[in-house]
Write a protein that holds these residues in place. Structure first.
Motif, PDB file in Angstrom:
ATOM      1  N   SER A   1      26.229  29.698  14.807  1.00 21.04           N
ATOM      2  CA  SER A   1      24.831  29.264  14.657  1.00 21.04           C
ATOM      3  C   SER A   1      24.248  29.707  13.317  1.00 21.04           C
ATOM      4  CB  SER A   1      24.001  29.866  15.785  1.00 21.04           C
ATOM      5  OG  SER A   1      24.125  31.277  15.735  1.00 21.04           O
ATOM      6  N   PHE A   2      24.862  30.699  12.687  1.00 18.03           N
ATOM      7  CA  PHE A   2      24.265  31.250  11.461  1.00 18.03           C
ATOM      8  C   PHE A   2      24.841  30.665  10.174  1.00 18.03           C
ATOM      9  CE2 PHE A   2      27.244  34.453  13.285  1.00 18.03           C
ATOM     10  CZ  PHE A   2      28.260  34.380  12.327  1.00 18.03           C
ATOM     11  N   ILE A   3      25.395  29.477  10.267  1.00 16.97           N
ATOM     12  CA  ILE A   3      25.867  28.787   9.057  1.00 16.97           C
ATOM     13  C   ILE A   3      24.809  27.747   8.668  1.00 16.97           C
ATOM     14  CG2 ILE A   3      27.724  27.371   8.066  1.00 16.97           C
ATOM     15  CD1 ILE A   3      28.613  30.249   8.875  1.00 16.97           C
TER      16      ILE A   3
ATOM     17  N   ILE B   1      29.934  29.807   1.992  1.00 15.36           N
ATOM     18  CA  ILE B   1      30.146  28.693   2.919  1.00 15.36           C
ATOM     19  C   ILE B   1      31.115  27.693   2.283  1.00 15.36           C
ATOM     20  CG2 ILE B   1      28.983  26.821   4.191  1.00 15.36           C
ATOM     21  CD1 ILE B   1      28.226  29.824   4.948  1.00 15.36           C
TER      22      ILE B   1
ATOM     23  N   LYS C   1      17.709  27.678   5.467  1.00 13.27           N
ATOM     24  CA  LYS C   1      17.869  28.895   6.257  1.00 13.27           C
ATOM     25  C   LYS C   1      19.351  29.279   6.215  1.00 13.27           C
ATOM     26  CE  LYS C   1      16.960  30.564  10.983  1.00 13.27           C
ATOM     27  NZ  LYS C   1      16.196  31.790  10.722  1.00 13.27           N
ATOM     28  N   TYR C   2      19.628  30.546   6.218  1.00 13.53           N
ATOM     29  CA  TYR C   2      20.994  31.098   6.177  1.00 13.53           C
ATOM     30  C   TYR C   2      21.691  30.912   4.827  1.00 13.53           C
ATOM     31  CZ  TYR C   2      20.363  30.973  11.247  1.00 13.53           C
ATOM     32  OH  TYR C   2      19.871  31.108  12.503  1.00 13.53           O
TER      33      TYR C   2
ATOM     34  N   ASP D   1      22.455  32.521   1.865  1.00 19.06           N
ATOM     35  CA  ASP D   1      22.356  33.900   1.377  1.00 19.06           C
ATOM     36  C   ASP D   1      21.879  34.028  -0.063  1.00 19.06           C
ATOM     37  OD1 ASP D   1      23.138  35.227   3.679  1.00 19.06           O
ATOM     38  OD2 ASP D   1      25.256  34.907   3.266  1.00 19.06           O
ATOM     39  N   THR D   2      22.517  33.263  -0.946  1.00 19.87           N
ATOM     40  CA  THR D   2      22.237  33.520  -2.356  1.00 19.87           C
ATOM     41  C   THR D   2      20.795  33.162  -2.721  1.00 19.87           C
ATOM     42  OG1 THR D   2      23.177  31.391  -2.873  1.00 19.87           O
ATOM     43  CG2 THR D   2      24.609  33.284  -3.109  1.00 19.87           C
TER      44      THR D   2
ATOM     45  N   LEU E   1      18.301  33.059  -0.599  1.00 23.98           N
ATOM     46  CA  LEU E   1      17.417  33.987   0.111  1.00 23.98           C
ATOM     47  C   LEU E   1      17.359  35.336  -0.589  1.00 23.98           C
ATOM     48  CD1 LEU E   1      18.357  33.241   3.834  1.00 23.98           C
ATOM     49  CD2 LEU E   1      16.255  32.645   2.656  1.00 23.98           C
ATOM     50  N   PHE E   2      18.500  35.768  -1.111  1.00 16.20           N
ATOM     51  CA  PHE E   2      18.531  37.046  -1.819  1.00 16.20           C
ATOM     52  C   PHE E   2      17.671  37.013  -3.070  1.00 16.20           C
ATOM     53  CE2 PHE E   2      22.033  39.359   0.302  1.00 16.20           C
ATOM     54  CZ  PHE E   2      21.490  40.630   0.197  1.00 16.20           C
TER      55      PHE E   2
ATOM     56  N   TYR F   1      14.986  35.234  -3.479  1.00 15.89           N
ATOM     57  CA  TYR F   1      13.588  34.876  -3.229  1.00 15.89           C
ATOM     58  C   TYR F   1      12.601  35.989  -3.606  1.00 15.89           C
ATOM     59  CZ  TYR F   1       9.410  34.884  -0.365  1.00 15.89           C
ATOM     60  OH  TYR F   1       8.131  35.054   0.081  1.00 15.89           O
TER      61      TYR F   1
ATOM     62  N   GLU G   1      11.208  27.417   4.140  1.00 20.59           N
ATOM     63  CA  GLU G   1      12.602  27.559   4.574  1.00 20.59           C
ATOM     64  C   GLU G   1      12.929  26.404   5.500  1.00 20.59           C
ATOM     65  OE1 GLU G   1      14.029  31.642   5.190  1.00 20.59           O
ATOM     66  OE2 GLU G   1      14.705  30.933   7.137  1.00 20.59           O
TER      67      GLU G   1
END
Ligand code: SF4
Ligand code: SF4
Lengths: 368, 409
Positions: free
Chosen positions: A66-68, A98, A318-319, A321-322, A324-325, A327, A345
């Motif tokens: 679910s977290f992809i 991913i 959402k999810y 990483d790059t 979000l990091f 942000y 998001e």
């Protein structure tokens, strides 16, 4: 040439691709803006970008947690459904975590005759360049083996020219979009860019030239609209951009994966075309999966200045990483420069439109 | 790898020695600042040998994350990072670390880690590391070196992949020299590599002893005993320690002494432990299951060819199967381990914090089942952040897994 022609092009992409197949052409897919399309093109193969879709995901859930991110999930789902059965191969390049795992999962479950993986370095150093050159050479010989003949420097150079032509035209359109009272909106431009992923570049260049001619002679009003730069990862739902425009915003510049980050940098001609390509793909505007990240922010600031941007809107999966990091960093940089910032998001097609709309409207109210 | 709590009375004689190694390391870490010794923060699978060569004290925020988790501090720390805008969906090693910095708190006498003078991270384990270390570099305003690898995922290593990493190791030595004034010395480097290689060899052999039925060492013991290979690779102490541990475990193996009584089902574990709930292994053991193999621990041990110091060290890091394998290669690796370790089933911990290593687990599980008929179970959790952990759900998955194992006899 009208925007709807570009839209149509994209809508009909699978049909068209199947048509090329019938004519005996080979087609390769790629995910990120880091696959050296010129090499694929020089091999006589048509590269098309695999993008997300707004269709319901049904098959990918039994392969991905679910977290992809929704983008990765949707790409794989379409593959599993057979949407991309016409592909003769795929070329991926090491970008995010991913994308790194994608080819393995794809090729285990979906028949595909050729998989090329470029372990692209993340840095912009000389040593990194040397390594990327080697990776491109490996891909070149793998492609040669696949098509059963050699790919000479001249044909790579010709592809580079075609691609450069495309990028130049897109940059001109990008400028037109940023002008006062431009006839080209941000959501329109998104359609234009996206169509390019699925259209052979020579034909696409003709479409771009004719669009440019038409736009130069027209005008539209941007009075009272708030000027935005939109930044972010891939997202499929162009309605997010439309909604910003309908709420009273005008998108005049971008830092998007499906946008300027893809086409901004040209390949400089060099005696060795592989070197020239390595230069280009290494030094292109970095997506956040590359290091360091300052340059991307600097460019955002430059664009803000150049296009008199009044606010930045970031749209991130959402999810992812790059993105979000980066942000909090982006927020910080923009704050220090007194540039208002809104962050959205997205999970593509998760019914988030209503909530986004309220936030975008409030943001625009605040800026007026 | 550093939590001692779950086991009250130590079964292994070497446990005391390990405790002392850890205590010494942390005592030193509390003093380095006063001694004016340069401190580097390292990401996991960053080349710690560089620090020992250059006389720099290495600190591992990730290792520290496991401790914060074990001491039940991670929830508070993660929340503090989120308050700064870091998404709750990001890696909890990172959130925990950033949060503890913002709060200036930690598990040692309430304090955080000694501040870094240098930052060294890799980006090839996952991209989050590079981004997290970039943030550290901005926060502390200290220089950062990212060791990058062009990973040929699923394609096999070539010379240029090694060369690229090796070139960076040289750059890294220069970087440390420039920022600390400490000079590089080839003899020292070779000595450090010698210890690193020897510790790796022993650590891998200890892991190999788990092929014995019944397994002479428990998973908690393996994870706990990773501390020296992660933190002290390149130090003589690590070699001495693993020599003793090897002797002790191989003695147990010879005598066929089980680490866990009632070993009915031998399990392969993918990938991270749940650091705040190592007791899950106890639950598995109550059901007759014993984890006898994992790739997590083994990836920290990699051999070094000392005759080509830089390339040799590069191979240790770039050759790490966890990082350069695609789904297919991983499946093959696991199949081989299943045979060698006489494994009856595979447990996959889908770690929400680590998309890089968790993605593909469903396909690996499926592949193993199709080819060998060995069943697998997958449960989802987070290795450091306990806030959404559901013990019940995890145990449900495990319970039905054991039912399958039982029905197979
Ligand atoms: S943002 Fe970067 S990693 Fe993501 S799809 Fe675009 S190019 Fe690839
Ligand atoms: S949205 Fe983010 S995580 Fe997903 S493929 Fe793109 S860059 Fe990678």
């Amino acid at each position: 040439m009208m925007i709807k022609d570009f839209q149509e092009r994209y809508a009909k992409r699978h049909e068209l691709a199947k048509g090329w197949k019938k004519e005996g052409k080979r087609i390769f897919g790629y995910f990120c803006g880091y696959a050296p399309e010129e090499l694929i093109d020089a091999a006589g193969i048509i590269p098309v970008r695999i993008l997300g879709s707004l269709d319901k995901v049904t098959l990918a859930d039994s392969h991905l947690q679910s977290f992809i991110c929704a983008f990765g999930r949707s790409c794989l789902d379409q593959g599993l459904k057979g949407t991309y059965d016409y592909l003769d191969g795929m070329v991926t390049s090491k970008t995010c975590d991913i994308m790194r795992n994608m080819p393995g999962i794809w090729s285990r479950n979906i028949e595909i005759p050729f998989v090329g993986y470029i372990g692209a370095p993340a840095k912009r150093t000389k040593a990194a360049r040397g390594c990327l050159i080697e990776e491109f050479k490996v891909l070149r010989s793998k492609l040669e083996e696949f098509i059963g003949k050699s790919i000479d420097d001249d044909s790579i150079n010709r592809s580079i020219e075609t691609y450069n032509e495309s990028r130049k035209l897109l940059k001109e359109l990008y400028e037109i979009r940023g002008e006062d009272n431009s006839p080209l909106s941000g959501s329109d431009f998104y359609h234009v860019v996206r169509a390019g992923f699925v259209t052979p570049k020579k034909e696409y260049n003709k479409m771009l030239s004719s669009l440019k001619r038409e736009l130069i002679s027209s005008k539209s009003s941007r009075d009272g609209k708030v000027r935005f730069l939109v930044s972010g990862s891939t997202f499929e739902d162009v309605n997010i951009l439309k909604m910003i425009e309908e709420a009273g915003g005008s998108i005049v510049a971008d830092d998007l994966c499906i946008g300027s980050r893809y086409f901004w940098d040209l390949a400089e001609p060099a005696s060795d075309p592989i070197r020239s390509l390595a230069d280009r793909y290494q030094m292109r505007i970095a997506c956040p999966c590359k290091h360091p990240s300052e340059e991307r922010m600097e460019r955002v600031l430059e664009e803000v200045k150049k296009y008199r941007v009044e606010g930045v809107i970031s749209i991130v999966q959402k999810y992812c990483d790059t993105h979000l990091f980066e942000y909090p960093y982006m927020k910080d940089v923009l704050q220090k420069n007194d540039i208002p910032f809104l962050y959205l998001e997205t999970e593509d097609r998760m019914g988030e439109e209503g909530q986004f709309k309220t936030r975008v409207q409030a943001f625009i109210e605040m800026l007026r | 790898m550093s939590d001692k709590k779950p086991e009250k009375k130590k079964r292994l004689k070497t446990a005391e020695k390990l405790g002392k190694l850890m205590a010494d390391y942390y005592t030193e870490s509390a003093m380095v600042k006063a001694q004016k010794k340069p401190v580097a923060w390292l990401s996991s699978v960053a080349p710690v040998e560089v620090c020992y060569t250059m006389d720099v004290f290495p600190i591992y925020p990730e290792n520290y994350g496991t401790m914060c988790a074990a001491r039940k501090l991670s929830a508070e720390f993660c929340a503090a990072a989120e308050a700064k805008g870091f998404s709750t969906d990001l890696c909890s090693y990172a959130l925990n670390n950033l949060g503890s910095i913002y709060l200036n708190k930690g598990p040692f006498m309430g304090q955080g880690l000694p501040e870094p003078d240098l930052l060294i991270a890799t980006e090839h384990a996952c991209l989050s590391m590079a981004k997290w270390w970039e943030e550290l570099s901005r926060h502390f305003n200290v220089p950062l070196y990212i060791v990058d690898a062009a990973l040929p995922v699923g394609e096999g290593l070539s010379r240029h992949h090694i060369n690229y990493f090796a070139e960076q190791l040289k750059e890294l030595m220069d970087f440390v020299e420039e920022h600390t004034g400490n000079k590089f010395d080839m003899d020292k480097f070779k000595e450090v590599l010698g210890y690193s290689d020897e510790a790796s060899r022993l650590f891998l052999e200890i892991g190999g002893l788990r092929k014995t039925v019944p397994s002479p060492i428990s998973p908690i013991e393996i994870f706990t005993n990773m501390f020296p290979i992660v933190t002290l690779a390149g130090k003589k102490e690590a070699v001495e320690f693993y020599n003793e541990l090897y002797d002790e475990i191989s003695e147990l193996a010879k005598r066929k002494e089980a680490a866990v009584p009632n070993e009915k089902y031998r399990l392969l574990w993918d990938l991270f432990p749940i650091w705040y709930n190592l007791n899950l292994f106890k639950y598995i053991e109550e059901k007759g299951g014993v984890v006898v193999a994992d790739v997590y621990a083994t990836t920290f041990g990699g051999r070094v060819d000392i005759s080509r110091p830089f390339e040799g060290l590069a191979e240790r890091y770039v050759g790490n199967p966890l990082l350069s394998y695609g789904v297919q290669q991983k499946t093959e690796l696991y199949k081989q381990m299943i045979k060698e370790y006489h494994v009856d089933g595979v447990v996959f911990h889908s770690n929400r914090s680590c998309r890089m290593a968790s993605m593909g687990q469903y396909d690996v599980k499926q592949g193993i089942y199709e080819d060998l008929g060995i069943p697998g179970a997958i449960f989802e959790s987070d290795f450091v952040d306990p806030r959404s952990y559901s013990d019940e759900q995890v145990k449900d998955v495990l319970d039905s897994f054991f039912e399958i194992l039982e029905s197979r006899g």
